[in-house]
Design a protein around this motif. Structure first.
Motif, PDB file in Angstrom:
ATOM      1  N   HIS A  33       0.814  -1.213   0.000  1.00  0.00           N
ATOM      2  CA  HIS A  33       0.000   0.000   0.000  1.00  0.00           C
ATOM      3  C   HIS A  33       0.851   1.269   0.000  1.00  0.00           C
ATOM      4  CE1 HIS A  33      -4.057  -1.890   1.366  1.00  0.00           C
ATOM      5  NE2 HIS A  33      -3.385  -2.696   0.572  1.00  0.00           N
ATOM      6  N   GLY A  34       1.902   1.280   0.849  1.00  0.00           N
ATOM      7  CA  GLY A  34       2.784   2.446   0.874  1.00  0.00           C
ATOM      8  C   GLY A  34       3.472   2.646  -0.468  1.00  0.00           C
ATOM      9  N   LEU A  35       3.923   1.541  -1.059  1.00  0.00           N
ATOM     10  CA  LEU A  35       4.627   1.632  -2.347  1.00  0.00           C
ATOM     11  C   LEU A  35       3.684   2.071  -3.461  1.00  0.00           C
ATOM     12  CD1 LEU A  35       6.763  -1.617  -2.007  1.00  0.00           C
ATOM     13  CD2 LEU A  35       7.610   0.748  -1.920  1.00  0.00           C
ATOM     14  N   LYS A  55      10.338   0.395   8.661  1.00  0.00           N
ATOM     15  CA  LYS A  55      11.147   0.024   9.831  1.00  0.00           C
ATOM     16  C   LYS A  55      11.958  -1.244   9.587  1.00  0.00           C
ATOM     17  CE  LYS A  55       7.629  -2.570  12.340  1.00  0.00           C
ATOM     18  NZ  LYS A  55       6.760  -2.657  13.510  1.00  0.00           N
ATOM     19  N   GLY A  56      11.451  -2.143   8.787  1.00  0.00           N
ATOM     20  CA  GLY A  56      12.165  -3.382   8.492  1.00  0.00           C
ATOM     21  C   GLY A  56      12.749  -3.317   7.104  1.00  0.00           C
ATOM     22  N   TRP A  57      12.458  -4.359   6.313  1.00  0.00           N
ATOM     23  CA  TRP A  57      12.875  -4.319   4.921  1.00  0.00           C
ATOM     24  C   TRP A  57      11.661  -4.167   4.019  1.00  0.00           C
ATOM     25  CZ3 TRP A  57      12.904  -8.648   7.956  1.00  0.00           C
ATOM     26  CH2 TRP A  57      12.178  -9.741   7.510  1.00  0.00           C
ATOM     27  N   GLY A 195      14.898   0.162   7.119  1.00  0.00           N
ATOM     28  CA  GLY A 195      15.531   0.279   8.436  1.00  0.00           C
ATOM     29  C   GLY A 195      15.292   1.632   9.071  1.00  0.00           C
ATOM     30  N   CYS A 196      14.167   2.237   8.798  1.00  0.00           N
ATOM     31  CA  CYS A 196      13.864   3.577   9.293  1.00  0.00           C
ATOM     32  C   CYS A 196      12.499   3.555   9.976  1.00  0.00           C
ATOM     33  CB  CYS A 196      13.886   4.569   8.127  1.00  0.00           C
ATOM     34  SG  CYS A 196      13.665   6.281   8.643  1.00  0.00           S
ATOM     35  N   GLU A 197      12.522   3.475  11.300  1.00  0.00           N
ATOM     36  CA  GLU A 197      11.271   3.342  12.051  1.00  0.00           C
ATOM     37  C   GLU A 197      10.762   4.695  12.510  1.00  0.00           C
ATOM     38  OE1 GLU A 197      11.416   0.618  15.302  1.00  0.00           O
ATOM     39  OE2 GLU A 197       9.298   0.975  15.811  1.00  0.00           O
ATOM     40  N   VAL A 233      -0.950   1.620  16.765  1.00  0.00           N
ATOM     41  CA  VAL A 233       0.229   1.910  17.581  1.00  0.00           C
ATOM     42  C   VAL A 233       0.867   3.227  17.117  1.00  0.00           C
ATOM     43  CG1 VAL A 233       2.526   1.076  18.218  1.00  0.00           C
ATOM     44  CG2 VAL A 233       0.644  -0.541  17.981  1.00  0.00           C
ATOM     45  N   LEU A 234       0.912   3.373  15.797  1.00  0.00           N
ATOM     46  CA  LEU A 234       1.511   4.555  15.190  1.00  0.00           C
ATOM     47  C   LEU A 234       0.619   5.787  15.399  1.00  0.00           C
ATOM     48  CD1 LEU A 234       4.109   4.849  13.598  1.00  0.00           C
ATOM     49  CD2 LEU A 234       2.801   4.429  11.514  1.00  0.00           C
ATOM     50  N   ALA A 235      -0.678   5.600  15.158  1.00  0.00           N
ATOM     51  CA  ALA A 235      -1.620   6.722  15.275  1.00  0.00           C
ATOM     52  C   ALA A 235      -1.633   7.257  16.704  1.00  0.00           C
ATOM     53  CB  ALA A 235      -3.015   6.287  14.856  1.00  0.00           C
ATOM     54  N   GLY A 327       2.783 -16.201  10.470  1.00  0.00           N
ATOM     55  CA  GLY A 327       1.662 -15.320  10.784  1.00  0.00           C
ATOM     56  C   GLY A 327       1.984 -13.888  10.437  1.00  0.00           C
ATOM     57  N   GLY A 328       0.956 -13.129  10.160  1.00  0.00           N
ATOM     58  CA  GLY A 328       1.069 -11.687   9.989  1.00  0.00           C
ATOM     59  C   GLY A 328       0.084 -11.029  10.939  1.00  0.00           C
ATOM     60  N   ILE A 329       0.225  -9.724  11.126  1.00  0.00           N
ATOM     61  CA  ILE A 329      -0.675  -9.009  12.015  1.00  0.00           C
ATOM     62  C   ILE A 329      -1.568  -8.093  11.182  1.00  0.00           C
ATOM     63  CG2 ILE A 329      -0.838  -7.465  14.004  1.00  0.00           C
ATOM     64  CD1 ILE A 329       0.386 -10.293  14.528  1.00  0.00           C
ATOM     65  N   GLY A 355      -7.488  -5.269   7.177  1.00  0.00           N
ATOM     66  CA  GLY A 355      -7.687  -6.572   7.800  1.00  0.00           C
ATOM     67  C   GLY A 355      -7.035  -7.690   7.027  1.00  0.00           C
ATOM     68  N   THR A 356      -7.832  -8.706   6.750  1.00  0.00           N
ATOM     69  CA  THR A 356      -7.310  -9.914   6.132  1.00  0.00           C
ATOM     70  C   THR A 356      -7.320  -9.842   4.612  1.00  0.00           C
ATOM     71  OG1 THR A 356      -9.497 -10.902   6.036  1.00  0.00           O
ATOM     72  CG2 THR A 356      -8.244 -11.250   8.049  1.00  0.00           C
ATOM     73  N   GLY A 357      -7.745  -8.703   4.035  1.00  0.00           N
ATOM     74  CA  GLY A 357      -7.985  -8.705   2.593  1.00  0.00           C
ATOM     75  C   GLY A 357      -7.417  -7.556   1.800  1.00  0.00           C
ATOM     76  N   PHE A 359      -4.407  -7.164   0.258  1.00  0.00           N
ATOM     77  CA  PHE A 359      -3.472  -7.345  -0.858  1.00  0.00           C
ATOM     78  C   PHE A 359      -4.167  -7.051  -2.181  1.00  0.00           C
ATOM     79  CE2 PHE A 359      -1.677 -10.134  -4.197  1.00  0.00           C
ATOM     80  CZ  PHE A 359      -0.452  -9.510  -4.324  1.00  0.00           C
ATOM     81  N   LYS A 360      -5.361  -7.613  -2.328  1.00  0.00           N
ATOM     82  CA  LYS A 360      -6.109  -7.437  -3.585  1.00  0.00           C
ATOM     83  C   LYS A 360      -6.368  -5.972  -3.886  1.00  0.00           C
ATOM     84  CE  LYS A 360      -9.689  -9.712  -1.861  1.00  0.00           C
ATOM     85  NZ  LYS A 360      -9.350  -9.712  -0.408  1.00  0.00           N
ATOM     86  N   ALA A 361      -6.418  -5.162  -2.846  1.00  0.00           N
ATOM     87  CA  ALA A 361      -6.754  -3.746  -3.006  1.00  0.00           C
ATOM     88  C   ALA A 361      -5.537  -2.893  -3.317  1.00  0.00           C
ATOM     89  CB  ALA A 361      -7.411  -3.245  -1.724  1.00  0.00           C
TER      90      ALA A 361
END
Ligand SMILES: Cc1cc2nc3c(=O)[nH]c(=O)nc-3n(C[C@H](O)[C@H](O)[C@H](O)COP(=O)(O)OP(=O)(O)OC[C@H]3O[C@@H](n4cnc5c(N)ncnc54)[C@H](O)[C@@H]3O)c2cc1C
Ligand SMILES: [Zn+2]
Lengths: 406, 100
Positions: A33-35, A55-57, A195-197, A233-235, A327-329, A355-357, A359-361
């Motif tokens: 989504h960010g990309l 924050k990760g890769w 690597g930038c959180e 958490v971010l908000a 697992g993912g969150i 939520g769980t859906g 990717f398609k979006a």
């Protein structure tokens, strides 16, 4: 029969720049989504002074963990509109991005096992057709023609009474989607910073003017959050409460097999969904763990349940071995629909709750979110998904209706 | 699989329980005075912390009673369970019988 080889991809797809002191737009989260948001900010709006902070890769979150099912057979008008827009974009993105990410329109079957399932499914087919979404109702024999390895015998515990079929639906190679978007965004000048959180927000009164990160402060004209399971958490760090709850969602794959499974099969009632990846793994998912969690792992009984369902539906899977589970969150909203749009903090925008859906979006999320960030106004497809709906009561209640049970 | 201790029945597998979300969310007082925003807060907004979380569970396959648990949402460790009429335990305070 042989399985498909994966296409070669170039060694270097994007630069690895250090963060600059200031950007017009900072996007938090380099998932799909960010990309996609960065890509469409540059492509549709000419805004290229953009950083995507991860924050990760790159695309190592849910983008790397999902079961890659793409479909648009949602019940409600608002949902059908945005997911169908996404499907239209998926159909042209491989050429537009000049990257074969193996978007395979092999169709999706959503099975019905009870009379109520049947009625709900037929209703959804009719709703889909009214919204210009391809959909058919298939009886058990027709289901078996689409997917011959499915057990449609009436002697199972929950017999297949039929299913809905969306022929244009399918799967794509998730990593390659991310890399394709990343390469183009990078080429247009977007800084992708791994690597930038983001650890906090810089505010001027009730306006956001930048972010604090583990690599220093970065000023920003506008900030867009696309952090999936970590949205709330971010908000919270920006002083906002979001109506989302984070839950573990698991998936698993078998070892490689010859091609046996020609489509995607989903079943809510016995709760499993299965497709066969391009290389040959059987890819399976089920429901979320009911409890909140950030541990990127889930409960074993969910896996047991989904395996039992899979083996009943596909007796041929009984001797397949599970190779890997993970697992993912995912962030779930009270009406199981996403949140796209402005927040109570000026210049801070949020894309979450998929939520769980989600990717398609991916392309439509990026398209609408980029529009909102660029213009400060909601995109017509995103407007119904604003945060305000939880106050006005204009919910888009896709729980169950969306052809998933969660 | 979580091992959760029902305050009445003792430790049981997670599959015996039903999850009920955040604990200690009181029904609002003076409901006639609430505006839409405040109603939205009560109905739709819940905490979603990374770390200890006070939440409700129901022992559906046992005594069928609701109780509260303090559980870490990162490690999934169940730190404490307690009856609905008991206050949220203060984990920082030394437990009876010595330091924990
Ligand atoms: C097991 C599983 C199966 C799924 N199956 C499907 C499916 O079949 N079809 C479908 O449509 N959807 C599916 N989904 C859902 C889909 O994966 C998500 O809805 C979607 O990926 C969310 O958007 P995203 O890609 O941007 O999220 P992510 O890829 O999770 O991106 C968010 C990024 O934000 C980063 N981030 C978080 N906090 C910070 C911070 N403070 N600073 C910097 N970066 C931060 C994270 O590291 C992460 O990379 C599935 C999800 C899971 C877990
Ligand atoms: Zn009990």
């Amino acid at each position: 029969m042989t399985t498909e080889p994966l296409p070669e991809h170039p060694d270097f797809l994007w630069r690895n720049p250090d963060p600059r002191p200031s950007y017009d737009v900072v996007i938090v989260g380099a998932g799909g989504h960010g990309l996609a948001t960065a890509y469409y900010l540059a492509k549709n709006h000419g805004i290229t002074n953009v950083a995507v902070l991860e924050k990760g890769w790159l695309a190592g979150g849910n983008m790397a963990r999902n079961t890659t099912i793409i479909r648009s057979n949602y019940l409600l008008d608002e949902s059908a509109a945005i997911y169908e827009h996404a499907l239209g974009l998926w159909e042209r993105l491989p050429e537009e991005l000049d990257y074969d990410f193996l978007f395979s329109q092999r169709g999706v079957l959503n099975l019905a096992h009870t009379l109520q399932d049947v009625r709900e499914s037929v209703r959804r087919v009719n709703a889909n057709r009214l919204n210009g979404v391809d959909a058919d109702w298939l009886d058990p024999d027709e289901v078996a023609k689409v997917c011959p390895i499915l057990n449609v015998s009436p002697d199972t515990r929950y017999p297949v009474l039929g299913g809905t079929f969306q022929p244009r639906a399918g799967i794509a190679k998730h990593d390659h989607v991310a890399w394709a978007l990343a390469r183009r965004a990078d080429e247009m000048g977007v800084d992708l910073i791994q690597g930038c959180e983001v650890t906090g927000f810089l505010k001027d009164g009730d306006r956001v003017v930048g972010v604090e990160t583990n690599r220093g402060r970065i000023n920003a004209g506008r900030v867009g959050l696309a952090a999936a399971g970590h949205s709330s958490v971010l908000a919270e760090k920006a002083g906002i409460r979001l109506p989302v709850q984070s839950h573990p969602l698991q998936a698993l794959v078998s070892e490689l097999h010859e091609p046996v499974h020609p489509t995607v099969v989903m079943s809510n009632h016995v709760h499993v969904y299965v497709s066969q990846a391009h290389k040959g793994e059987l890819v399976m998912g089920a429901g979320v763990d009911t409890y909140n969690g950030y541990g990127q792992r889930g409960s074993f009984h969910v896996i047991e349940h989904q395996m039992a369902a899979a083996v009943e539906l596909f007796p041929v899977f009984a001797r397949a071995h599970v190779l890997r589970t993970w697992g993912g969150i995912v962030d779930v909203t009270p009406d199981a629909s996403p949140i796209i749009g402005a927040t109570p903090v000026e210049n801070l925008y949020v894309n979450c709750g998929w939520g769980t859906g989600g990717f398609k979006a991916t392309p439509a999320a990026g398209w609408t979110f980029a529009h909102t960030i660029a213009t400060g106004e909601p995109h017509s497809l995103g407007a119904p998904f604003a945060l305000e709906r939880f106050t006005t009561g204009a919910l888009i209640d896709e729980h169950g209706a969306a052809a998933v049970a969660h | 699989m979580l091992l959760i201790t029902c305050p009445w029945c003792g430790p049981r597998d997670e599959t015996e329980y039903h999850y009920g979300g955040q604990a200690h969310v009181p029904y609002p007082e003076n409901t006639a005075d609430l505006d839409d925003r405040q109603w939205a807060e009560y109905v739709f907004y819940r905490d979603n912390p990374k770390g200890p979380f006070a939440e409700r569970w129901m022992h559906g396959h046992g005594c069928r009673r609701w109780f509260n648990a303090l559980r870490d949402t990162v490690t999934y460790e169940v730190l404490a369970t307690y009856r609905p009429d008991e206050p949220r335990p203060d984990l920082a305070a030394p437990a009876a019988g010595g330091e924990r």
